[in-house]
Write a protein that holds these residues in place. Structure first.
Motif, mmCIF file in Angstrom:
data_model
loop_
_atom_site.group_PDB
_atom_site.id
_atom_site.type_symbol
_atom_site.label_atom_id
_atom_site.label_comp_id
_atom_site.label_asym_id
_atom_site.label_seq_id
_atom_site.Cartn_x
_atom_site.Cartn_y
_atom_site.Cartn_z
ATOM 1 N N SER A 1 -3.734 213.825 36.374
ATOM 2 C CA SER A 1 -2.842 214.979 36.352
ATOM 3 C C SER A 1 -1.583 214.636 35.582
ATOM 4 O O SER A 1 -1.276 213.462 35.345
ATOM 5 C CB SER A 1 -2.493 215.436 37.776
ATOM 6 O OG SER A 1 -1.804 214.417 38.474
ATOM 7 N N VAL A 2 -0.856 215.663 35.207
ATOM 8 C CA VAL A 2 0.451 215.518 34.548
ATOM 9 C C VAL A 2 1.452 216.345 35.341
ATOM 10 O O VAL A 2 1.282 217.557 35.495
ATOM 11 C CB VAL A 2 0.401 215.969 33.081
ATOM 12 C CG1 VAL A 2 1.781 215.817 32.446
ATOM 13 C CG2 VAL A 2 -0.642 215.179 32.303
ATOM 14 N N GLU B 1 8.008 214.277 32.144
ATOM 15 C CA GLU B 1 6.720 214.386 32.837
ATOM 16 C C GLU B 1 6.342 213.033 33.427
ATOM 17 O O GLU B 1 6.858 211.988 33.019
ATOM 18 C CB GLU B 1 5.622 214.859 31.880
ATOM 19 C CG GLU B 1 5.806 216.290 31.395
ATOM 20 C CD GLU B 1 4.716 216.724 30.420
ATOM 21 O OE1 GLU B 1 4.296 217.884 30.493
ATOM 22 O OE2 GLU B 1 4.284 215.883 29.594
ATOM 23 N N LEU C 1 -2.250 208.659 24.965
ATOM 24 C CA LEU C 1 -1.420 209.725 25.525
ATOM 25 C C LEU C 1 -0.922 210.686 24.443
ATOM 26 O O LEU C 1 -0.075 211.534 24.725
ATOM 27 C CB LEU C 1 -0.213 209.127 26.262
ATOM 28 C CG LEU C 1 -0.515 208.128 27.389
ATOM 29 C CD1 LEU C 1 0.787 207.608 27.996
ATOM 30 C CD2 LEU C 1 -1.386 208.765 28.467
ATOM 31 N N TYR D 1 1.558 205.694 37.895
ATOM 32 C CA TYR D 1 2.477 206.773 37.541
ATOM 33 C C TYR D 1 3.292 206.314 36.331
ATOM 34 O O TYR D 1 3.969 205.288 36.385
ATOM 35 C CB TYR D 1 3.390 207.113 38.716
ATOM 36 C CG TYR D 1 2.640 207.676 39.911
ATOM 37 C CD1 TYR D 1 2.574 209.050 40.135
ATOM 38 C CD2 TYR D 1 1.985 206.831 40.807
ATOM 39 C CE1 TYR D 1 1.879 209.566 41.227
ATOM 40 C CE2 TYR D 1 1.283 207.339 41.893
ATOM 41 C CZ TYR D 1 1.232 208.704 42.099
ATOM 42 O OH TYR D 1 0.538 209.212 43.180
ATOM 43 N N LEU E 1 -0.253 214.438 24.738
ATOM 44 C CA LEU E 1 0.898 214.883 25.514
ATOM 45 C C LEU E 1 2.185 214.924 24.697
ATOM 46 O O LEU E 1 3.242 215.273 25.224
ATOM 47 C CB LEU E 1 1.079 213.965 26.732
ATOM 48 C CG LEU E 1 -0.119 213.900 27.680
ATOM 49 C CD1 LEU E 1 0.132 212.897 28.793
ATOM 50 C CD2 LEU E 1 -0.404 215.276 28.269
ATOM 51 N N VAL F 1 2.690 211.078 34.159
ATOM 52 C CA VAL F 1 1.235 211.055 34.035
ATOM 53 C C VAL F 1 0.651 210.216 35.173
ATOM 54 O O VAL F 1 1.116 209.100 35.422
ATOM 55 C CB VAL F 1 0.811 210.461 32.682
ATOM 56 C CG1 VAL F 1 -0.701 210.428 32.568
ATOM 57 C CG2 VAL F 1 1.397 211.260 31.546
ATOM 58 N N ILE G 1 -6.898 210.042 33.004
ATOM 59 C CA ILE G 1 -5.722 210.810 33.395
ATOM 60 C C ILE G 1 -6.135 211.857 34.420
ATOM 61 O O ILE G 1 -7.006 212.699 34.155
ATOM 62 C CB ILE G 1 -5.066 211.478 32.168
ATOM 63 C CG1 ILE G 1 -4.533 210.420 31.198
ATOM 64 C CG2 ILE G 1 -3.932 212.413 32.599
ATOM 65 C CD1 ILE G 1 -3.977 210.991 29.912
#
Length: 411
Positions: free
Chosen positions: A248-249, A235, A189, A215, A192, A237, A246
């Motif tokens: 969407s964010v 956020e 991650l 999630y 991000l 993820v 992944i």
């Protein structure tokens, strides 16, 4: 069965110093005798005086609450029978980390009775199994290190052979086999991480699995800075649990998502509380539509309507939830609210200058609130009827030598 001598210890004492046994003082009875026919213990003093205990109750394996407790330096755990509210205190003093949470997972093929998975956080950095079938002890090979200093935060289960572990101090989501307790992979991650975040991690925290999607809340706080400032809005993820990709964010409305995730089927929303800056009215409960994986444009329940930071909450129905709210002076209250309208309903407890550490709700529609106070007598579990708001416990339920910090149900 004659055991010979039995050594006991006073865990708590109200005697003034010098006038009676103090906390930690051991004492020995010799001989002592266990009667397995009626589950009693007979103690015989040197003078010949004999005392027979009440019959012991077997430790239940289901329909219980497992309660993690701590004094901030040592961890312990106890088991509460949901029907009788009998407490089996301190199954193993020091048996878990002083900063931990727990989850329950059933593997029908390997352990149909289920297991409790303790997430030992910073300082222990591990996943630990407690097996109800063997008195809630940790079996051989029942501990997995997730990396020193990574600060394990949560665990969710895909199936008997796959689970995810979030670690606040690592940008990589860990994949493990919950049956064998072996690491099997990671999801990176690090793309991000925000440019202004000097610690190198987006702080993956609470997690939820729903319809095959995982999630993961990202706190985006800089742990290298004083006061742990949020460097960006929180956020979530969304990860495909089959491919580990992944999808969407989701950018939240507020900063620093702090609570556990809750899913409400009647609202069709995944909910989590963002507190933003503590003691500032700037956050609330976020509502994510799982059909579109988008966040509603406004808080479902705002800090402005509740009167402070919403640090924990549970959803009872479409029109009712319970929340712990911390005001500008950091005093805590237990408040009910309507998650459909965002309206605050009733204050049940507080404001009190005590720590209300955790909320949990069981299938009996009972809400368990963990209370920590400097006065031992007022620490413990307070239990409420989720339908009537009435408190079931007349005094906080004593769950052992230390106060409670987290509750997980086995039902």
């Amino acid at each position: 069965m004659t055991l010979g001598s039995c050594t006991f210890r006073f865990d708590r004492s109200t005697f003034p110093a010098g006038s009676g046994p103090q906390s930690g003082t051991p004492f020995t009875i010799d001989p002592c005798q266990v009667n397995t026919a009626n589950n009693t213990l007979s103690l015989t003093a040197a003078s010949g005086e004999t005392l027979v205990s009440a019959a012991a109750s077997p430790l239940p394996m289901t329909n219980v609450a497992v309660v993690l407790t701590t004094d901030a330096s040592t961890g312990s755990y106890s088991v509460v029978d949901l029907a009788s509210r009998s407490v089996f205190k301190d199954i193993k003093l020091g048996g878990v980390h002083s900063n931990a949470i727990a989850r329950f997972f059933v593997n029908p093929s390997a352990f149909p009775g289920g297991r409790v998975y303790v997430v030992n956080r910073l300082g222990a950095d591990s996943i630990q199994v407690l097996d109800p079938q063997f008195g809630f002890i940790t079996p051989t090979n029942g501990m997995l290190s997730v990396g020193n200093g990574t600060n394990a935060w949560d665990i969710v289960f895909v199936n008997a052979n796959k689970a995810y572990v979030s670690r606040l101090g690592s940008p990589k989501l860990l994949i493990i086999d919950p049956t064998t307790l072996r690491s099997t992979g990671e999801i990176d991650l690090s793309p991000l991480v925000k440019p202004t975040d000097s610690d190198g991690s987006p702080e993956p925290a609470s997690m939820l699995i729903r319809n095959g999607l995982v999630y993961v809340a990202l706190k985006h706080i800089d742990v290298k800075q004083p006061q742990l400032p949020a460097v960006a809005r929180g956020e979530v993820v969304v990860i495909d649990s089959t491919t580990d990709r992944i999808l969407s964010v989701i950018t939240l409305n507020g900063k620093n998502p702090i609570s556990e995730f809750q899913f409400s089927s009647t609202l069709n929303r995944i909910l989590i509380s963002s507190v933003g800056d503590l003691a500032v009215i700037d956050g609330g409960i976020e509502a994510i539509n799982p059909d579109t994986n988008t966040v509603d444009s406004q808080f479902a329940v705002s800090e402005a309507s509740m009167g402070g930071d919403i640090t924990a909450f549970v959803i009872v129905s479409r029109t009712k939830g319970f929340a712990i709210v911390s005001d500008a002076t950091f005093a805590n209250s237990l408040i009910t609210f309507d998650p459909s309208s965002g309206q605050r309903l009733n204050r049940l407890v507080g404001p009190l200058n005590v720590v209300m550490a955790h909320l949990a709700i069981n299938s009996r529609n009972e809400v368990y609130m963990a209370v920590i106070d400097t006065t031992i007598a007022t620490s413990g579990l307070r239990i409420f009827d989720a339908d009537t708001d009435n408190e079931i416990t007349s005094t906080p339920l004593n769950v052992g030598q230390f106060p409670p910090v987290f509750t997980v149900f086995i039902e």
